[in-house]
Design an enzyme around this catalytic site. Sequence first.
Site, short mmCIF file in Angstrom:
data_model
loop_
_atom_site.label_atom_id
_atom_site.label_comp_id
_atom_site.label_asym_id
_atom_site.label_seq_id
_atom_site.Cartn_x
_atom_site.Cartn_y
_atom_site.Cartn_z
N ASP A 214 0.88 -1.17 0.00
CA ASP A 214 0.00 0.00 0.00
C ASP A 214 0.92 1.22 0.00
O ASP A 214 1.57 1.52 1.00
CB ASP A 214 -0.89 -0.04 1.25
CG ASP A 214 -1.90 1.11 1.30
OD1 ASP A 214 -1.63 2.17 0.68
OD2 ASP A 214 -2.94 0.97 1.97
N LYS B 5 -6.44 10.09 -1.55
CA LYS B 5 -5.42 10.86 -0.83
C LYS B 5 -4.57 11.68 -1.81
O LYS B 5 -5.10 12.52 -2.49
CB LYS B 5 -4.58 9.90 0.02
CG LYS B 5 -5.41 8.88 0.83
CD LYS B 5 -6.28 9.53 1.89
CE LYS B 5 -7.31 8.56 2.49
NZ LYS B 5 -6.77 7.31 3.01
#
Length: 387
Positions: free
Chosen positions: A179, A204
């Site tokens: 990730d 994000k």
Amino acid sequence: MHPDTRAVHVSAPALSGSTPLSVPLYQTSSFAFEDPAVLADSMTRPDGAYVYSRFGNPTVRAFEQALADLEGGVAALATSSGMGAINLLLHGLLRTGDHLVAQTSLYGGTYAVLRDLAARYGIETTYVSGHDADEVRAAIRPRTRLLYLETISNPTGHVSDLPALAAVARAAGVPTVVDNTFASPVHCRPISHGVDIVLHSTTKYLGGHSDVTGGVLVFADEARHRELWEHAVEFGAVADPFAAWLAIRGLHTLPLRMRRHEENAATVANWLAAHPAVSAVHWTGLADHPSHAIAGKFLSGYGAAFCFDLAGGFDAGVALSRRVRLIRLAPSLGGTSTLILHPASTSHRQLAEHELRAAGIGAGMIRIAVGIEHPDDLLADLDQALD
Ligand SMILES: *Cc1c(COP(=O)(O)O)cnc(C)c1O
């Protein structure tokens, strides 16, 4: 070419005689065919004609190709959220009785999915520190199907030794997934360090403007992309064209924004470290952070979302949350504006003091996601709020 150039030159689908200057938004659910045989064939593979937007969409494809390019992968799959990417990956690769190895410090939503997989399907996870290759070697079993890591984890800023751990997994025939949300491809390209699959919450830094929810999986090899594409068509958590369109718009400035996020994070972290109301700052970029040395081996930046501890504990955390003016009290990170969160009074409110400690969350811990404002204005706001 440099990431700056690659991020800007996202190519649009070809038209006859001209090319649109920006990637068009193909806000369509289906595509019309003249030949039924072409339609039938296109439904069986990811590289056929566009059929139906759950199978593929030109705008979504442009985003996927841009991400594959930025991450140094061969193909990507865009999903409806970061959690959509995580669930697609885990449900697509794991079967009842399989096993995976994961680092201890993980995104909260990922923990929840791993707990759920164990309860529903007997898919067990062995947790490792992330610093020790031998620990991973010892944890791998005959039914281990995945090594799961994060580049920079929340809230501690922990960094695993990606190259060493991925090499151990590869030797055992186990793929590694990372990730990479906190580092972005600007600060780390895990595939160049032997990782097989990279995932992001597009929500994000990639989207970058707090206006889109999305996720993406990037693959180092075509066979795994094909396997997961087939599962994605069934699973259904795919990206909407408009979300992909917004994410492409965000990508154009990703390298510029990441540089400013990083510079601002360094300024804020150093300023906080010298403030008498602050007892500790957990930014990986500080020389005394436990992961600082390992991060320097393969990260070109330390990210801009980190935690610090207030000496005044729980009450000081609540007071700071109330007193910030420019900085906003909100979950998430990676957008242009600076956000803070006091986990003990918000996201982790239900936990008892000892449970908070076990999760590595202090009563006076604040998570800050540093934005791209002028640093003087951020320090002025923190100064008045901490006063
Ligand atoms: C936010 C986040 C996710 C989940 O992404 P969503 O888009 O909110 O579903 C996963 N991993 C990390 C590291 C995150 O910060």
